[in-house]
Scaffold this motif. Sequence first.
Motif, short mmCIF file in Angstrom:
data_model
loop_
_atom_site.label_atom_id
_atom_site.label_comp_id
_atom_site.label_asym_id
_atom_site.label_seq_id
_atom_site.Cartn_x
_atom_site.Cartn_y
_atom_site.Cartn_z
N HIS A 37 -8.37 9.53 0.74
CA HIS A 37 -9.15 8.64 -0.13
C HIS A 37 -10.40 8.10 0.57
O HIS A 37 -10.77 6.94 0.39
CB HIS A 37 -8.29 7.49 -0.65
CG HIS A 37 -7.02 7.94 -1.33
ND1 HIS A 37 -7.03 8.63 -2.52
CD2 HIS A 37 -5.73 7.81 -0.96
CE1 HIS A 37 -5.77 8.90 -2.87
NE2 HIS A 37 -4.97 8.43 -1.94
N LYS A 43 -6.95 3.87 6.52
CA LYS A 43 -6.65 5.04 5.70
C LYS A 43 -6.13 6.21 6.52
O LYS A 43 -5.30 6.99 6.05
CB LYS A 43 -7.90 5.46 4.92
CG LYS A 43 -8.31 4.49 3.81
CD LYS A 43 -9.55 4.96 3.07
CE LYS A 43 -9.92 4.00 1.95
NZ LYS A 43 -11.13 4.46 1.20
N ASN A 47 -0.60 4.39 -0.07
CA ASN A 47 -1.38 5.59 0.24
C ASN A 47 -0.78 6.36 1.41
O ASN A 47 -0.09 5.81 2.27
CB ASN A 47 -2.87 5.25 0.48
CG ASN A 47 -3.14 4.61 1.82
OD1 ASN A 47 -2.80 5.17 2.86
ND2 ASN A 47 -3.76 3.44 1.82
N ASN A 104 0.82 -1.21 0.00
CA ASN A 104 0.00 0.00 0.00
C ASN A 104 0.86 1.26 0.00
O ASN A 104 1.69 1.45 0.88
CB ASN A 104 -0.89 -0.01 1.25
CG ASN A 104 -2.04 0.98 1.16
OD1 ASN A 104 -2.03 1.87 0.33
ND2 ASN A 104 -3.00 0.83 2.03
#
Length: 215
Positions: A152, A194, A88, A86
């Motif tokens: 996101h 997130k 992000n 990931n």
Amino acid sequence: MKTTIAIVDDHELMARALSGLVQKYDAYEVLYEAANGEELIRRIKLDMIPQIVLLDINMPVMDGYETAMWLKNNHPEIKILALSMNDNEASIIGMLRNGAHGYLLKGCKPFELKQALDSLVERGRYYTDFVTSQLIKSLNPETLQDPVAALHLNEREMDFVRLACSDLTYVEIADKMCVSPRTVDGYRESVFQKMGVKTRVTMVMEAVRLKIVEL
């Protein structure tokens, strides 16, 4: 003396592949592989203490965020290199805040892993340009034009965050959102990942800090 390494990853094939790769480097030695943070901690308490931990983020039982925080509080001398599929911003910032000294994508080239390990040994950290930019943004949240977009978060996840920043229980939130408690659990897990947080309280604090919600 070789620098000792522990690999913490719940995917056995990935752990073995990393172990085989590291063993090819003359300056490094793999002490052991662990499937999650709890297994790592058990070994550390038996005095099997590595100098570097290659730490996956998403694992059952005890994930990378919680493991990194435990290492930071109990063995700050151990260098942590986070490994993830990931890229992000929330995952990167979450791991750095919890004590990781570097962040590397699992799809990296072998020389990048070697470069990261060498940097941890020589300088105590390994930050790529991308990771550095995300860290700067985190330290200066006012530079984020749209924190919701940066994290996101989709519309339903934002609805969950707003409702979670109240005194409603998760069951009551599910009722408000007209979904099942299981679905709300899914929203919570996704939002926590997130935002790089582990508890509802921390999520609320982060949401207020980034001005996603106002109390």
